[in-house]
Design a protein around this motif. Structure first.
Motif, PDB file in Angstrom:
ATOM      1  N   HIS A   1       0.833  -1.208   0.000  1.00 52.20           N
ATOM      2  CA  HIS A   1       0.000   0.000   0.000  1.00 52.20           C
ATOM      3  C   HIS A   1       0.867   1.257   0.000  1.00 52.20           C
ATOM      4  O   HIS A   1       0.581   2.209  -0.725  1.00 52.20           O
ATOM      5  N   SER A   2       1.936   1.245   0.795  1.00 51.48           N
ATOM      6  CA  SER A   2       2.822   2.425   0.846  1.00 51.48           C
ATOM      7  C   SER A   2       3.357   2.753  -0.544  1.00 51.48           C
ATOM      8  O   SER A   2       3.373   3.916  -0.961  1.00 51.48           O
ATOM      9  N   SER A   3       3.800   1.724  -1.234  1.00 54.56           N
ATOM     10  CA  SER A   3       4.377   1.942  -2.560  1.00 54.56           C
ATOM     11  C   SER A   3       3.335   2.529  -3.517  1.00 54.56           C
ATOM     12  O   SER A   3       3.628   3.453  -4.289  1.00 54.56           O
ATOM     13  N   ALA A   4       2.100   2.030  -3.438  1.00 56.54           N
ATOM     14  CA  ALA A   4       1.036   2.545  -4.317  1.00 56.54           C
ATOM     15  C   ALA A   4       0.685   3.992  -3.938  1.00 56.54           C
ATOM     16  O   ALA A   4       0.388   4.805  -4.820  1.00 56.54           O
ATOM     17  N   ILE A   5       0.725   4.309  -2.645  1.00 57.23           N
ATOM     18  CA  ILE A   5       0.425   5.692  -2.221  1.00 57.23           C
ATOM     19  C   ILE A   5       1.491   6.628  -2.801  1.00 57.23           C
ATOM     20  O   ILE A   5       1.182   7.668  -3.386  1.00 57.23           O
ATOM     21  N   LEU A   6       2.765   6.230  -2.658  1.00 57.23           N
ATOM     22  CA  LEU A   6       3.864   7.083  -3.143  1.00 57.23           C
ATOM     23  C   LEU A   6       3.729   7.375  -4.639  1.00 57.23           C
ATOM     24  O   LEU A   6       4.020   8.476  -5.097  1.00 57.23           O
ATOM     25  N   LYS A   7       3.278   6.369  -5.376  1.00 54.88           N
ATOM     26  CA  LYS A   7       3.121   6.558  -6.835  1.00 54.88           C
ATOM     27  C   LYS A   7       2.103   7.635  -7.155  1.00 54.88           C
ATOM     28  O   LYS A   7       2.178   8.299  -8.173  1.00 54.88           O
TER      29      LYS A   7
END
Ligand SMILES: C[S@@+](CC[C@H](N)C(=O)[O-])C[C@H]1O[C@@H](n2cnc3c(N)ncnc32)[C@H](O)[C@@H]1O
Length: 305
Positions: A41-47
């Motif tokens: 989820h963190s990675s998708a938020i950063l994107k």
């Protein structure tokens, strides 16, 4: 191994698109992912975020922090329990945030790590601590709790109608010999007579109820919701993915009323949230096909008024 492959081995993120799309209201805002896990989820938020944005992630499990592969100037990862969200942010001079995500429960990495004692599929010492530093593990609970306390766990958290019989069986067994491993516990219940499906359901609920007690999950969720409601900006959103009905009921009630059940509502009180969707969001059939573990996930999102 690239990040996507890694995060899918560690944990396949659940309701990813639905949670992220609804969480982000300001692409330059400050966000908190309080259950980092494998960082899906963190990675998708950063994107989705712009250059000036910040993402702070927390996890109470050291293994999750060690396994992190995200390298991004906008990203900070801390080994902390999410109940302390407000004081953690205060240390960084952050008073308010635009969005908070909690994807509750366990990562696949935790479930399938045979040393952690979360699963009845592996025979190992009863443990079930998400944070290996907390003093009480499943071993103490099963071998030292009174009948009344065990009954409470199985009745409240496992929603077992025969909670008292379960507690009595454990007491009878441990009078003869301590219950040390996951399979010692499982073998108390003569499950051979049950169908595969019933056996699986019984064991999942049994193990889940003990895990909830070990990690104080219900109180943690309530404290976290209260703290989060104080730091979310008007127009900002809180997204909660839960995996059992107790957590989902608490979240739903809190988002609807701003308090917990049986809590007194003060006079001149106005509800602090608006629900983003009337109905709870569930994974699609396609998602469940790809990731069967997602089937019990329930997403609720509230916006601060
Ligand atoms: C379902 S996993 C999160 C998976 C993550 N969203 C991903 O995409 O990989 C839940 C994680 O939350 C962590 N966790 C559970 N309760 C916590 C708490 N009270 N404070 C901090 N972390 C917690 C667990 O250790 C676990 O790593």
């Amino acid at each position: 191994m690239n990040f996507i492959e890694h995060s899918k081995i560690y944990h396949y993120p659940v309701l990813l698109k639905e949670s992220i799309e609804n969480l982000i209201t300001d692409r330059n805002g400050i966000y908190v992912d309080v259950t980092f896990g494998g960082g899906g989820h963190s990675s998708a938020i950063l994107k989705k975020l712009e250059k000036k944005a910040i993402l702070i992630a927390l996890d109470q499990d050291k293994e999750s922090i060690k396994n992190n592969l995200i390298k991004d100037k906008r990203f900070y990862l801390l080994h902390k329990n999410f109940i302390h969200i407000r004081s953690i942010l205060k240390k960084y001079n952050i008073e308010k945030v635009s969005g908070i995500l909690a994807d509750l429960g366990l990562s696949s990495y935790q479930i399938y790590n045979y040393k952690r004692g979360f699963s009845h599929k592996f025979n190992c010492t009863l443990d079930m601590r998400m944070n290996q530093k907390i003093p009480i593990s499943a071993l103490q609970i099963i071998n030292q709790y009174s009948k009344k306390k065990l009954f409470h766990i199985f009745y409240k958290y496992g929603e077992f109608k025969n909670a008292i019989q379960i507690a009595e069986k454990i007491l009878k067994k441990r009078e003869k010999k301590p219950i040390i491993t996951t399979w010692d516990l499982m073998n108390i219940f003569f499950l051979k007579k049950l169908s595969f499906k019933k056996k699986k359901k019984f064991l999942s609920r049994l193990f889940q109820s003990i895990r909830i007690e070990v990690n104080n999950e219900i109180n943690n969720l309530k404290n976290f919701l209260l703290e989060s409601s104080k730091i979310i900006l008007p127009g900002g959103r809180i997204a909660i993915i839960s995996y059992h009905s107790i957590e989902d009921r608490i979240t739903k009630f809190f988002f609807k009323k701003g308090v917990f059940k049986n809590q007194e509502i003060p006079r001149c009180y106005s509800i602090p949230f608006k629900m983003i969707h009337k109905k709870v969001i569930k994974p699609t059939i396609q998602e469940i096909k790809i990731n069967p573990k997602s089937r019990s996930a329930r997403l609720r999102i509230a916006e601060k008024l």
